[in-house]
Write an enzyme that holds these catalytic residues in place. Sequence first.
Site, short mmCIF file in Angstrom:
data_model
loop_
_atom_site.label_atom_id
_atom_site.label_comp_id
_atom_site.label_asym_id
_atom_site.label_seq_id
_atom_site.Cartn_x
_atom_site.Cartn_y
_atom_site.Cartn_z
N THR A 45 0.82 -1.21 0.00
CA THR A 45 0.00 0.00 0.00
C THR A 45 0.86 1.27 0.00
O THR A 45 1.99 1.25 0.50
CB THR A 45 -0.90 0.00 1.26
OG1 THR A 45 -1.48 1.29 1.40
CG2 THR A 45 -0.11 -0.29 2.53
N GLU B 42 0.18 3.57 1.91
CA GLU B 42 0.11 4.09 3.28
C GLU B 42 1.43 3.89 4.03
O GLU B 42 1.66 4.52 5.06
CB GLU B 42 -1.05 3.43 4.04
CG GLU B 42 -2.37 3.72 3.37
CD GLU B 42 -3.58 3.26 4.17
OE1 GLU B 42 -3.52 3.28 5.40
OE2 GLU B 42 -4.58 2.89 3.53
N TYR C 73 -1.91 -0.70 10.83
CA TYR C 73 -2.00 -1.37 9.53
C TYR C 73 -0.80 -1.04 8.66
O TYR C 73 -0.09 -1.93 8.16
CB TYR C 73 -3.30 -0.96 8.81
CG TYR C 73 -3.31 -1.29 7.33
CD1 TYR C 73 -3.30 -2.61 6.89
CD2 TYR C 73 -3.30 -0.27 6.36
CE1 TYR C 73 -3.28 -2.92 5.53
CE2 TYR C 73 -3.29 -0.57 5.01
CZ TYR C 73 -3.28 -1.90 4.59
OH TYR C 73 -3.26 -2.19 3.26
N LYS D 22 2.29 -3.39 7.20
CA LYS D 22 2.59 -3.56 5.78
C LYS D 22 4.02 -3.10 5.49
O LYS D 22 4.72 -3.72 4.68
CB LYS D 22 1.60 -2.75 4.92
CG LYS D 22 0.18 -3.29 4.91
CD LYS D 22 0.04 -4.70 4.33
CE LYS D 22 0.24 -4.76 2.84
NZ LYS D 22 -0.11 -6.11 2.29
P1 NAD Z 1 -9.31 -7.85 1.78
O1 NAD Z 1 -9.32 -7.58 3.24
O2 NAD Z 1 -10.53 -7.58 0.96
O3 NAD Z 1 -8.92 -9.38 1.52
C1 NAD Z 1 -7.91 -10.03 2.22
C2 NAD Z 1 -7.99 -11.51 1.90
O4 NAD Z 1 -6.92 -12.17 2.60
C3 NAD Z 1 -9.29 -12.16 2.37
O5 NAD Z 1 -9.80 -13.01 1.37
C4 NAD Z 1 -8.88 -12.95 3.60
O6 NAD Z 1 -9.67 -14.10 3.83
C5 NAD Z 1 -7.44 -13.30 3.26
N1 NAD Z 1 -6.63 -13.52 4.47
C6 NAD Z 1 -6.53 -12.72 5.56
N2 NAD Z 1 -5.72 -13.28 6.48
C7 NAD Z 1 -5.26 -14.43 5.92
C8 NAD Z 1 -4.38 -15.45 6.37
N3 NAD Z 1 -3.80 -15.38 7.58
N4 NAD Z 1 -4.12 -16.50 5.56
C9 NAD Z 1 -4.70 -16.59 4.33
N5 NAD Z 1 -5.58 -15.68 3.88
C10 NAD Z 1 -5.84 -14.60 4.65
O7 NAD Z 1 -8.05 -7.05 1.21
P2 NAD Z 1 -7.88 -6.27 -0.18
O8 NAD Z 1 -8.50 -4.94 -0.05
O9 NAD Z 1 -8.28 -7.17 -1.28
O10 NAD Z 1 -6.31 -6.07 -0.19
C11 NAD Z 1 -5.44 -7.05 -0.77
C12 NAD Z 1 -4.01 -6.60 -0.57
O11 NAD Z 1 -3.80 -5.33 -1.18
C13 NAD Z 1 -3.60 -6.46 0.89
O12 NAD Z 1 -2.28 -6.95 1.03
C14 NAD Z 1 -3.66 -4.98 1.14
O13 NAD Z 1 -2.74 -4.59 2.14
C15 NAD Z 1 -3.28 -4.41 -0.22
N6 NAD Z 1 -3.82 -3.08 -0.51
C16 NAD Z 1 -5.18 -2.85 -0.50
C17 NAD Z 1 -5.66 -1.59 -0.82
C18 NAD Z 1 -7.14 -1.30 -0.91
O14 NAD Z 1 -7.52 -0.17 -1.26
N7 NAD Z 1 -8.02 -2.25 -0.65
C19 NAD Z 1 -4.78 -0.55 -1.10
C20 NAD Z 1 -3.42 -0.81 -1.07
C21 NAD Z 1 -2.96 -2.08 -0.80
#
Ligand code: NAD
Length: 360
Positions: A142, A144, A167, A171
């Site tokens: 991210t 962030e 968070y 990360k």
């Molecule tokens: P999300 O919370 O929608 O999904 C996370 C997924 O990971 C879920 O399916 C959950 O079941 C799985 N998960 C969580 N803990 C787990 C574990 N211990 N073992 C196996 N699976 C596990 O997240 P997202 O929004 O799809 O984000 C995906 C990635 O992108 C993350 O790494 C997040 O940090 C990064 N990210 C997201 C955003 C955003 O705007 N959503 C922005 C920047 C970066």
Amino acid sequence: MTEATLIDHRRILVTGGAGFIGSALVRHLIGETQAEVLNLDKLTYAGNLASLKDVADDPRYRFVQADICNGEAVAAAIEDFRPDAIMHLAAESHVDRSIDGPAQFIQTNIVGTFEMLQAATGYWKGLEGAEKESFRFHHISTDEVYGALGDEGYFTESTAYDPRSPYSASKAGSDHLVSAWHHTHGLPTIITNCSNNYGPYHFPEKLIPLVIIRAVGGEELPVYGDGSNVRDWLFVDDHARALTLAMDRGTPGETYMIGGHSERTNLQVVHGICDVLDDLSPPADGASYREQITFVSDRPGHDFRYAIDPSKIERDLGWKPAENFESGLRRTVQWYLDNRDWWEDILSGGYRAERVGIGG
Ligand code: NAD
């Protein structure tokens, strides 16, 4: 399906593929490329296999329920599937939840990434020749981790790390581990840092779906502080294409910033949603959804502005977002109006679209 995009990496293990971005990535890989995908996901509250119903029966898609913190389970899945690349998205991702309950963030985001790296490195060391050369471990992170910006400037690949929330600190820790495994063990890693994603299948506690769902339910629309915080929005399908390119064509050891050139204040976002809803699903009394907006106390440590300069991935890998914020927001609002069953199932599963993370 359009003609498949040819990618060199054919067997891709995706972690967190039942989440918001992970499911968009899996739908993209199965729908738009010729890849075989193993989705490894624990199915926490954020994981939802209903987001994958369009690809669930495809012979190129498989699912395994496992925790990335369980090194043995991860190593077994890798040995069994023998991936050409791992795309690591599994994480605890909601900033507000990290304020109320940080322990799971440290566990999943830091310890889980460590276990992924160990298992991937063990597997990669056993590969030979071209297979070893082309293997990639792609870590999805991210913007962030870079802290907050003032009114001016952009995050780039050389911006210093300065995380502010539990968070973003977790990360940042995971990014440093990935970088260390590259430098220490030679693991061919790619890191991408992206801005706020939005689009279909977004969990209902996040700003955009929360506002859409509360608006059509006739509820108040909460805006933190005065709504002046700025985020740089990225349509999730544009992100899925960027991730695929970075994994397939990126240079090992490099970081790529991914952003959609769509900076908006939170208030502009909420106004935008109300305006699209006024058009697509006008309130019966002829009022505007804007009248439901209320201002609530700000989130502790709320970063003022995030904005990404994505010129490296645009220049080096030829990626460009297809959606601007207006077109992407319209598609998103329309999707939530057309797919009530997806989000109503989540709401009726015990989750309530209430506020978390005020630190109390
Ligand atoms: P999300 O919370 O929608 O999904 C996370 C997924 O990971 C879920 O399916 C959950 O079941 C799985 N998960 C969580 N803990 C787990 C574990 N211990 N073992 C196996 N699976 C596990 O997240 P997202 O929004 O799809 O984000 C995906 C990635 O992108 C993350 O790494 C997040 O940090 C990064 N990210 C997201 C955003 C955003 O705007 N959503 C922005 C920047 C970066």
